[in-house]
Each structure stands twice: as C-alpha cells, then as structure tokens.
Design a protein around this motif. Sequence first.
Motif, PDB file in Angstrom:
ATOM      1  N   CYS A 237       0.840  -1.204   0.000  1.00 13.13           N
ATOM      2  CA  CYS A 237       0.000   0.000   0.000  1.00 13.13           C
ATOM      3  C   CYS A 237       0.869   1.247   0.000  1.00 13.13           C
ATOM      4  O   CYS A 237       1.706   1.424   0.898  1.00 13.13           O
ATOM      5  N   SER A 238       0.679   2.112  -0.972  1.00 13.76           N
ATOM      6  CA  SER A 238       1.454   3.366  -0.996  1.00 13.76           C
ATOM      7  C   SER A 238       1.071   4.249   0.195  1.00 13.76           C
ATOM      8  O   SER A 238       1.909   4.961   0.758  1.00 13.76           O
ATOM      9  N   VAL A 239      -0.220   4.169   0.592  1.00  6.27           N
ATOM     10  CA  VAL A 239      -0.699   4.857   1.795  1.00  6.27           C
ATOM     11  C   VAL A 239      -1.372   3.802   2.668  1.00  6.27           C
ATOM     12  O   VAL A 239      -2.276   3.101   2.203  1.00  6.27           O
ATOM     13  N   PRO A 240      -0.948   3.650   3.926  1.00  3.77           N
ATOM     14  CA  PRO A 240      -1.541   2.606   4.777  1.00  3.77           C
ATOM     15  C   PRO A 240      -3.037   2.839   4.992  1.00  3.77           C
ATOM     16  O   PRO A 240      -3.509   3.982   4.973  1.00  3.77           O
ATOM     17  N   PRO A 241      -3.819   1.764   5.194  1.00  4.13           N
ATOM     18  CA  PRO A 241      -5.218   1.952   5.578  1.00  4.13           C
ATOM     19  C   PRO A 241      -5.284   2.654   6.933  1.00  4.13           C
ATOM     20  O   PRO A 241      -4.335   2.581   7.722  1.00  4.13           O
ATOM     21  N   THR A 242      -6.370   3.357   7.189  1.00  5.43           N
ATOM     22  CA  THR A 242      -6.480   4.059   8.475  1.00  5.43           C
ATOM     23  C   THR A 242      -6.876   3.114   9.609  1.00  5.43           C
ATOM     24  O   THR A 242      -6.776   3.478  10.774  1.00  5.43           O
ATOM     25  N   ALA A 243      -7.346   1.931   9.241  1.00  3.33           N
ATOM     26  CA  ALA A 243      -7.773   0.985  10.275  1.00  3.33           C
ATOM     27  C   ALA A 243      -7.623  -0.437   9.772  1.00  3.33           C
ATOM     28  O   ALA A 243      -7.561  -0.694   8.562  1.00  3.33           O
ATOM     29  N   LEU A 244      -7.559  -1.378  10.735  1.00  6.22           N
ATOM     30  CA  LEU A 244      -7.471  -2.804  10.420  1.00  6.22           C
ATOM     31  C   LEU A 244      -8.401  -3.585  11.342  1.00  6.22           C
ATOM     32  O   LEU A 244      -8.475  -3.302  12.550  1.00  6.22           O
ATOM     33  N   PHE A 245      -9.099  -4.551  10.764  1.00  3.54           N
ATOM     34  CA  PHE A 245      -9.742  -5.581  11.591  1.00  3.54           C
ATOM     35  C   PHE A 245      -8.881  -6.828  11.478  1.00  3.54           C
ATOM     36  O   PHE A 245      -8.567  -7.287  10.376  1.00  3.54           O
ATOM     37  N   VAL A 246      -8.474  -7.374  12.618  1.00  3.06           N
ATOM     38  CA  VAL A 246      -7.581  -8.534  12.646  1.00  3.06           C
ATOM     39  C   VAL A 246      -8.313  -9.695  13.319  1.00  3.06           C
ATOM     40  O   VAL A 246      -8.914  -9.535  14.382  1.00  3.06           O
ATOM     41  N   ALA A 247      -8.245 -10.878  12.707  1.00  2.00           N
ATOM     42  CA  ALA A 247      -9.097 -12.007  13.095  1.00  2.00           C
ATOM     43  C   ALA A 247      -8.740 -12.639  14.428  1.00  2.00           C
ATOM     44  O   ALA A 247      -9.536 -13.418  14.965  1.00  2.00           O
ATOM     45  N   THR A 248      -7.569 -12.353  14.989  1.00  2.50           N
ATOM     46  CA  THR A 248      -7.239 -12.824  16.343  1.00  2.50           C
ATOM     47  C   THR A 248      -6.425 -11.744  17.058  1.00  2.50           C
ATOM     48  O   THR A 248      -5.708 -10.964  16.417  1.00  2.50           O
TER      49      THR A 248
END
Length: 336
Positions: A237-248
């Motif tokens: 990603c040239s620009v990181p996402p502003t948020a992440l959902f992580v499964a664990t």
Amino acid sequence: MNIKEVARRAGVSISTVSRVINGTANVRPEVKQRVEAVIQETGYRPNSLAKELQRNKTNTIGVLLSAPALDLTSLGSTINAISDVLKKSGYSIMFANSRFDPEEELDFFKLFQEKRVDGILYFAVDFTEEHYKLLKNYPIPIVMIGQEDAVLDFPCVVHNNYHAAKHATEYLISQGHRRIGFIGAPLMDRAAGAERRRGYEAAMLLNQLHLEPEAMAEGDFSIESGGKAMESILERCSVPPTALFVATDFMAMGAMHHLLERGLRIPEDVSIVGFDDVNMAHVYNPPLTTIRSDNREVGTRAADLLLEILHKKEPEVKKYVANYELMVRKSVKKIM
C-alpha cells in the motif's frame, strides 16, 4: 489386599463380593453388610478402571485441541469451564493437542477409542477426507467446539464469528474509517478464518466500501505472523489503511508491534480491532479494542451437551451459538 482375601474374610464367594462392589444384583442385606464391613476394615479399594469397564464405562472424557501452544492461553476459560462441569459429574479428562497436524489428530481419535473414553469434546479446525472416513461411524459420542459440519452433523457449540466480525468492522466504519484493511486466519479454519473474513467483507460491502486486496493479508494465528502480514500490507500500500480488523488478538498484537517499529502510532495513524479478548489485550499498549466471546459459556454448554448425550437424553438443542460483546478500549481513533 485383593478381592479373594475379602471373600475369604467375609465367608462368601468372590462373585458375591463383586456384586456388592458393583451393585449389579440383589444380595441379602446381612451378607452385603458383612462384605462392606470387611472392605471398610481392610481398606480394600477395587480397581476403578476394571470396575468401570465391567459397566462399559471409564468415566473419562477425551478433550482434543488443535492449537499452537500460545493459543492455549485464549482457551483457558473454556477448558476451566469444561473441567468444572465434568468434575462435578465424576468424570476425569484426557487432554490431547494435535497442533494443527491432521495425522496426529486422527491418531488421537484412535487413541481415545483404545482408551475407551466415554465421550469426546473436539476443538475442531479442519476436516480432511480421512477425518470423514474415521468419524462418520465413530462409536464414541462427540461434541464439537468452535466448528460445525453438515456431513458429520455432530452436536456443536460455536462462536458467533460472522456477526461478531461484521460488528467489529462496522464499529470502525462508525468511527469514520473508510479504508479498512484485514488480517485473517487461515481459511482452512472455517470459523476463525472463513467466517470472520466473510463478516468483514459483508460490513464493507453493505456500507459500499471498496475491498482493497493489497490491504488484506493472512497469518497463522501467531504474533509473528501478524507482524509479517502487517509488513506485507505496508509494502503493497502506498498509503496505509487508516484501520485494520484482525481475526485474532495475537495477530493484532503482532501487527501493532510492527506498526510501532515502522514509526506509525496506534491509534493516531492506524486503528486496530482484534478478536478473542485474550488476557493480554486489556494491558497491551494501547489496550486493544476487541471482540470478547463468552468462552466460559462455550465450555459449560459443550460439557453439558455431552453429558446429556451420555445420559441417553436427546439434546434439546444440537447447536449452540455463544454470546459476544465488543470491548471498546484505546486502539481505535474517531476520525470524523
């Protein structure tokens, strides 16, 4: 001291002593009293295994896990609940952990059969053709924990993976996030892998948000794999996402550690939501916003369900879905 000596002292046959011990036939009260007096006087203890085998029972339940050693910490409350329920009902437990090795898992099923356990609580992950061959006509009652399978059709207790993952992603959306990445568990795990990913994707699509393949990666449940997945996302990603959902949670912690190493702040630069609410989640820096599933309830329900089956009762419910809640802490920033 043995049964032959007890019979000699009580002046009865060995079979009479056996009938008194096992309660399998009528014995005259005065004879029973005499035999019991000798047993109490001598401190004779019959071999419990032999006694139970005569009744075709061992009062032992097999518990089969399939988890890395680290993940055992997140299973603690489930296992404690199982132990509490079974202990009250007079059962002991035989534990086994296949650590995601299908062949070893099948070997444990064969071992449980050899040891004549009365029932099995099975923390299922994946099913191979060999699983279906072995388990289709398996002679011991099984209750599955964490997965359901239409072919095997075993009674099961499961987490609400799809709706909980959807809820977690929708929470990020409610906080103004539109570019939300995803770190998932292996898809072979239908529950933690496929269902949590499906919940994430459903929330994004229902809110007309774009799924960015370059902002999605997969780990193997471990902290290290979460860090590597995060590294992969940042590289693509040239620009990181502003948020992440992580499964664990463990993978979320790995992702957070990598972000901090790269000089990105949580939640100021990237917000994160995990899943599981492991013991470390509330003391991590920052404390992790995550999904808490009622793991103790899962263990209690699974053990109760197996006991119903062992007591020859038809279960009222063959599938139980555990409750969950979103634990809002400090790892998410509102950006609108």
